[in-house]
Design an enzyme around this catalytic site. Sequence first.
Site, PDB file in Angstrom:
ATOM      1  N   CYS A  44      42.110 -19.974  31.682  1.00 47.14           N
ATOM      2  CA  CYS A  44      40.863 -20.711  31.598  1.00 47.14           C
ATOM      3  C   CYS A  44      40.267 -20.601  30.202  1.00 47.14           C
ATOM      4  CB  CYS A  44      39.884 -20.179  32.646  1.00 47.14           C
ATOM      5  SG  CYS A  44      40.576 -20.086  34.310  1.00 47.14           S
ATOM      6  N   LEU A  93      40.554 -23.208  35.433  1.00 46.08           N
ATOM      7  CA  LEU A  93      41.703 -23.996  35.843  1.00 46.08           C
ATOM      8  C   LEU A  93      42.028 -23.565  37.266  1.00 46.08           C
ATOM      9  CD1 LEU A  93      44.011 -25.968  35.200  1.00 46.08           C
ATOM     10  CD2 LEU A  93      45.316 -24.042  34.306  1.00 46.08           C
ATOM     11  N   ASN A 117      40.184 -14.725  31.135  1.00 43.14           N
ATOM     12  CA  ASN A 117      41.203 -15.737  30.900  1.00 43.14           C
ATOM     13  C   ASN A 117      42.544 -15.028  30.970  1.00 43.14           C
ATOM     14  OD1 ASN A 117      42.885 -17.794  29.920  1.00 43.14           O
ATOM     15  ND2 ASN A 117      42.452 -17.263  27.796  1.00 43.14           N
ATOM     16  N   GLY A 118      43.319 -15.287  32.025  1.00 44.02           N
ATOM     17  CA  GLY A 118      44.621 -14.641  32.069  1.00 44.02           C
ATOM     18  C   GLY A 118      45.141 -14.362  33.457  1.00 44.02           C
ATOM     19  N   THR A 358      54.374 -24.169   9.766  1.00 47.75           N
ATOM     20  CA  THR A 358      55.399 -24.080  10.795  1.00 47.75           C
ATOM     21  C   THR A 358      54.809 -24.153  12.200  1.00 47.75           C
ATOM     22  OG1 THR A 358      57.357 -22.850  11.522  1.00 47.75           O
ATOM     23  CG2 THR A 358      55.436 -21.557  10.913  1.00 47.75           C
ATOM     24  N   ARG A 361      54.125 -27.862  12.884  1.00 48.01           N
ATOM     25  CA  ARG A 361      55.397 -28.559  13.112  1.00 48.01           C
ATOM     26  C   ARG A 361      55.885 -28.366  14.543  1.00 48.01           C
ATOM     27  NH1 ARG A 361      59.004 -26.622   7.876  1.00 48.01           N
ATOM     28  NH2 ARG A 361      58.098 -28.005   6.282  1.00 48.01           N
TER      29      ARG A 361
END
Length: 628
Positions: A44, A93, A117-118, A358, A361
């Site tokens: 979340c 979520l 969160n987790g 990176t 990308r």
Amino acid sequence: MKGWDNCSNSSGSSAYMAWDFIAGDDSFLSSLRRTFHSITPAMCGILAVFGCVDNSQAKRSRIIELSRRLRHRGPDWSGLHCHQDCYLAHQRLAIVDPASGDQPLYNEDKTIVVTVNGEIYNHKQLKEKLKAHQFRTGSDCEVIAHLYEDYGEDFVDMLDGMFSFVLLDTRDKSFIAARDAIGITPLYIGWGLDGSVWFASEMKALSDDCERFMSFLPGHIYSSKEGGIRRWYNPPWYSEKIPSTPYDPKVLREAFEKAVLKRLMTDVPFGVLLSGGLDSSLVAAVAARYLAYSEAACQWGSQLHTFCIGLMGSPDLKAAREVADYIGTRHHEFHFTVQEGIDALEEVIYHIETYDVTTIRASTPMFLMSRKIKSLGVKMVLSGEGSDEIFGGYLYFHKAPNKREFHEETCRKIKGLHLYDCLRANKSTSAWGLEARVPFLDKEFINVAMSIDPEWKMIRPDLGRIEKWVLRNAFDDDQKPYLPKHILYRQKEQFSDGVGYSWIDGLKDHAEKQVTDAMLINASFIYPENTPTTKEGYYYRGIFEKFFPKNAARSTVPGGPSVACSTAKAIEWDAAWSKNPDPSGRAALGIHASAYEESADADANAMDLIDGPSRKIEKGVEEKIATA
């Protein structure tokens, strides 16, 4: 297999091989049974503010407004707890049971408030230690409130999972904040001019209202009582002392299998991100082998779903399709064009909050794929991040001069994961409300892998050992193979390369058109901190600064030269690398099979590329920075 007999087996031969594998190992099967139980995923967005001088309705409205900036992380529900001048906000979520598990979470009398969160994978074991407490929800994260009651601030190391949380003790208005060992979940800390302290899952929620902010260090805890941050995560490898444990392929294999099994605890539709490289292929192979025996299989079926993205004809698409066919998954292949990726760059940089070349990308195709996956109704995926850091899988490790430098570089890479691959994997997926779990970064698995004498990890062509040989060998089973041999021993491809080499080339061409030579020459005056040395880097920096213009924001992004994802220290291993500071794996000239070479005269071609017109300007910028 009581309780699982009703599960149908539709995943092909791999599930039967799994039964053959574990039938003779009662202890492993018992562990498997204990491991598989559902949890309520809670990937979340959190925001917490303590010590606000203004605690008016207007301030409450402002906190809600800032919390909405995290709604992509938790689009299903919002929560806010206010206690005097303290605020804890949450964007959820919701995966199962929407009526239960909403946050913030509380203890029995609501004097302890937590926003998390987790995922806490060992929450059932922890509940056994907390039998005196009454649990209000089915959330795996509720154990945090009760652990604090019983153990004070020293409970964080008891948690096995990925997490960032903030806890308020209303009895004395003290608070703590903590982040998981490696930094799989993001967390930022900030300070307001009024003396307030802020915490948020993403920088965008506090960057406007804080005078200073920074990335919260993984494996650390902030305590208001102590007035500072201290490290709670202290594994043996953290000191970078050279380990001496002999390599045991069975121990390594079983540790990884258990790490994957933990992350199959879910009752939501899920799958695996499968690039066709070694790491994601092993995650998929292990998940497919054991999925039939999980509770998740009873609800969603025992055929694993896998997902891959790439440009048409890319190396990853071909390899992933072959792996999926071999292990019997339902495979979903997505395509994108270079132009579609370029069109998404601004949105990608806004979500991942970095200007690192990176990372951008690799984040762009992952961002595009996550949107496709979410549209299929999937809310959780397993991913293969972390293996290259643990085992020295990047191609530049071929140049490691000895096992000490090899090991020290792996330690540096793991410590920096929260700024690169963990940031990418979490924010690229969370942008669409998708949760990514990373088995290679399991605490127990890291301890096992990092205790191996690094002499075994060294790349030794004379002994037939390529990069990550210890991992490949651990899963090289001729009797019950996990993967085809040529996949198991496929050379490392960085994700941004594997989706199609023309992706990076297209990005460079686009940046060449957007950034003039004069702009790059004067880059040090415009961006004196972490000055971009390439047009591509300059282009990304400009987009980042548009969204996050403060000095504190640009300081959250690491800098320094890199070749094939190396740290700046490892560039010393080869003098030629300083002439080609590109994070792509193809920059490892003479190592990558598809390095920047187009003819038999590889060295000449490479130097043509290095010393082209744009590169000469970039070299001038680098020299200017070095002498500044």
